[in-house]
Design a protein around this motif. Structure first.
Motif, PDB file in Angstrom:
ATOM      1  N   VAL A 248      28.830  50.931  28.005  1.00 46.60           N
ATOM      2  CA  VAL A 248      29.241  49.495  27.514  1.00 46.60           C
ATOM      3  C   VAL A 248      28.154  48.821  26.950  1.00 46.60           C
ATOM      4  O   VAL A 248      26.940  49.002  27.187  1.00 46.60           O
ATOM      5  N   PRO A 249      28.382  48.021  26.092  1.00 43.35           N
ATOM      6  CA  PRO A 249      27.258  47.244  25.153  1.00 43.35           C
ATOM      7  C   PRO A 249      26.881  46.115  26.197  1.00 43.35           C
ATOM      8  O   PRO A 249      25.788  45.619  25.829  1.00 43.35           O
ATOM      9  N   CYS A 250      27.544  45.563  26.946  1.00 47.10           N
ATOM     10  CA  CYS A 250      27.338  44.480  27.763  1.00 47.10           C
ATOM     11  C   CYS A 250      27.853  44.127  28.993  1.00 47.10           C
ATOM     12  O   CYS A 250      29.077  44.609  29.298  1.00 47.10           O
ATOM     13  N   ILE A 251      27.385  43.275  29.657  1.00 53.79           N
ATOM     14  CA  ILE A 251      27.952  42.860  31.061  1.00 53.79           C
ATOM     15  C   ILE A 251      28.221  41.190  30.871  1.00 53.79           C
ATOM     16  O   ILE A 251      27.233  40.670  30.494  1.00 53.79           O
ATOM     17  N   LYS A 252      29.541  40.792  31.567  1.00 54.32           N
ATOM     18  CA  LYS A 252      29.746  39.454  31.300  1.00 54.32           C
ATOM     19  C   LYS A 252      29.874  38.969  32.892  1.00 54.32           C
ATOM     20  O   LYS A 252      30.237  39.814  33.543  1.00 54.32           O
ATOM     21  N   LEU A 253      29.675  37.621  32.756  1.00 57.29           N
ATOM     22  CA  LEU A 253      29.931  36.926  34.278  1.00 57.29           C
ATOM     23  C   LEU A 253      30.011  35.615  34.172  1.00 57.29           C
ATOM     24  O   LEU A 253      29.802  34.932  33.077  1.00 57.29           O
ATOM     25  N   CYS A 254      30.909  34.999  34.835  1.00 50.93           N
ATOM     26  CA  CYS A 254      31.138  33.661  34.770  1.00 50.93           C
ATOM     27  C   CYS A 254      30.433  32.809  35.899  1.00 50.93           C
ATOM     28  O   CYS A 254      30.742  33.299  37.183  1.00 50.93           O
ATOM     29  N   ALA A 255      29.357  32.312  35.684  1.00 46.00           N
ATOM     30  CA  ALA A 255      28.480  31.733  36.597  1.00 46.00           C
ATOM     31  C   ALA A 255      28.624  30.235  37.132  1.00 46.00           C
ATOM     32  O   ALA A 255      28.795  29.519  36.142  1.00 46.00           O
ATOM     33  N   GLN A 256      28.381  29.873  38.152  1.00 44.75           N
ATOM     34  CA  GLN A 256      28.206  28.512  38.505  1.00 44.75           C
ATOM     35  C   GLN A 256      26.959  27.890  37.868  1.00 44.75           C
ATOM     36  O   GLN A 256      26.045  28.773  37.970  1.00 44.75           O
TER      37      GLN A 256
END
Length: 148
Positions: A106-114
């Protein structure tokens, strides 16, 4: 202490209960944030956790691309209150990143951070890609880590 990585179908009922209990204790009760913790993503996730004396000390889930976001993601990153300050959050993030980067192309990793955790996630290679927004009454931002 042992690190474990399991698919949902590999979790026994005791471990699944402990994971869900810890997530509710922190994300719903401690943070006083009533939201739908059970979001139908767990069944397709990988579950990474640190266990000592039958107690889960740290946990996160790894979601494949297309499930929650177009990119794969790491979420529900948590360390039990009594185990905080020992570096487990950094270790679990490094392990999750390594699992993704060595197992999935995969080209990247995403997250939704506080929002208050942006500096922590930046320290493990994520960069903020959104303005701050409210999610369930808590300020959040989207962050991404591009493949080196």
């Amino acid at each position: 202490m042992s690190w474990e990585l399991k698919k949902f179908s590999e979790l026994d009922t005791h471990n699944l209960y402990e994971i869900l209990k810890l997530r509710v204790e922190v994300f719903v009760v401690e943070q006083n944030c009533p939201y739908p913790e059970l979001d139908d993503c767990d069944q397709q996730a990988l579950h990474l956790y640190l266990k000592e004396n039958n107690e889960i000390l740290a946990y996160c889930r790894i979601l494949p691309a297309g499930l929650k976001y177009d990119d794969c993601s790491i979420g529900r990153v948590i360390v039990r209150e009594q185990a905080r300050g020992k570096g487990y959050a950094r270790v679990i993030m490094q392990k999750a990143i390594n699992i993704i980067e060595t197992s999935w192309n995969v080209p990247c990793i995403k997250l939704c951070a506080q929002s208050h955790l942006q500096h922590f996630y930046q320290s493990v290679g994520f960069e903020t890609i959104s303005d701050e927004f409210d999610e369930d009454g808590i300020p959040h931002v989207y962050m991404i880590r591009s493949k080196n």
